[in-house]
Design a protein around this motif. Structure first.
Motif, PDB file in Angstrom:
ATOM      1  N   TRP A  69       0.867  -1.177   0.000  1.00 25.46           N
ATOM      2  CA  TRP A  69       0.000   0.000   0.000  1.00 25.46           C
ATOM      3  C   TRP A  69       0.902   1.226   0.000  1.00 25.46           C
ATOM      4  O   TRP A  69       1.537   1.528   1.000  1.00 25.46           O
ATOM      5  CB  TRP A  69      -0.896  -0.005   1.230  1.00 25.46           C
ATOM      6  N   ASN A  73      -1.279   6.341  -0.774  1.00 28.96           N
ATOM      7  CA  ASN A  73      -2.732   6.469  -0.811  1.00 28.96           C
ATOM      8  C   ASN A  73      -3.153   7.535   0.194  1.00 28.96           C
ATOM      9  O   ASN A  73      -2.437   7.822   1.139  1.00 28.96           O
ATOM     10  CB  ASN A  73      -3.392   5.131  -0.445  1.00 28.96           C
ATOM     11  N   SER A  74      -4.345   8.114   0.016  1.00 23.49           N
ATOM     12  CA  SER A  74      -4.815   9.110   0.974  1.00 23.49           C
ATOM     13  C   SER A  74      -6.326   9.061   1.111  1.00 23.49           C
ATOM     14  O   SER A  74      -7.030   8.664   0.185  1.00 23.49           O
ATOM     15  CB  SER A  74      -4.370  10.512   0.551  1.00 23.49           C
ATOM     16  N   ALA A 106      -4.671   3.998   3.579  1.00 22.27           N
ATOM     17  CA  ALA A 106      -4.620   2.814   2.724  1.00 22.27           C
ATOM     18  C   ALA A 106      -5.800   1.879   2.985  1.00 22.27           C
ATOM     19  O   ALA A 106      -6.423   1.390   2.055  1.00 22.27           O
ATOM     20  CB  ALA A 106      -3.318   2.060   2.929  1.00 22.27           C
ATOM     21  N   ASN A 134       1.423   6.743   3.054  1.00 21.24           N
ATOM     22  CA  ASN A 134      -0.029   6.903   3.026  1.00 21.24           C
ATOM     23  C   ASN A 134      -0.402   8.027   3.981  1.00 21.24           C
ATOM     24  O   ASN A 134       0.322   8.306   4.926  1.00 21.24           O
ATOM     25  CB  ASN A 134      -0.713   5.597   3.446  1.00 21.24           C
ATOM     26  N   ASN A 173       4.068   7.242   7.050  1.00 20.93           N
ATOM     27  CA  ASN A 173       2.632   7.496   6.955  1.00 20.93           C
ATOM     28  C   ASN A 173       2.289   8.674   7.860  1.00 20.93           C
ATOM     29  O   ASN A 173       3.004   8.961   8.809  1.00 20.93           O
ATOM     30  CB  ASN A 173       1.845   6.251   7.388  1.00 20.93           C
TER      31      ASN A 173
END
Length: 133
Positions: A6, A9-10, A16, A71, A98
């Motif tokens: 992963w 992503n946001s 994620a 993420n 993250n």
């Protein structure tokens, strides 16, 4: 979820992955560069995956040997957000770089429970709970 990647992503909750009280069986996927206005980057994978909602079951989700990096979430859980009494077990995952307001790597709210063993958490950033909230 076993052996997934992963990356970047946001979302508002769970950059994620957002777990809302149900189990999932995703295996060996690579998911990169997704974004969502509400729940999770996982939502934008179309028919292959959906937001994991809680209304019907209280299964335990297992996350093993996954890689979560870069993420972000506006609210809770830069990589993974657990809500609505979700229960998850984390083994041998790597969560790095993250970010979120609460729980840079993992955010748990609403009576959710997480068990973690042999995970690597590094360089995660949050206002509350740099790695875990």
């Amino acid at each position: 979820m076993d052996s997934n990647r992963w990356i970047n992503n946001s979302a508002v909750d769970g950059g994620a992955v957002y777990l809302g009280g149900t189990g999932d069986s995703s295996n060996s996927a690579s998911n990169a560069g997704n974004s969502a206005d509400s729940s999770t980057g996982l939502d934008n994978l179309g028919s292959s995956s959906t937001n994991l909602d809680s209304s019907t079951t209280s299964a335990i989700t297992e996350l093993k040997s996954n890689y979560f990096t870069a993420n972000s979430a506006k609210d809770t859980g830069g990589a993974v957000s657990l809500k609505q009494s979700a229960t998850a077990m984390f083994w041998n995952n790597s969560m790095a770089a993250n970010s979120a307001q609460w729980g840079g790597a993992l955010g748990c709210e609403d009576s959710s429970h997480a068990t973690a063993k042999d995970n690597k958490l590094a360089e995660n950033n949050a206002e509350g709970g740099g790695a875990i909230y």
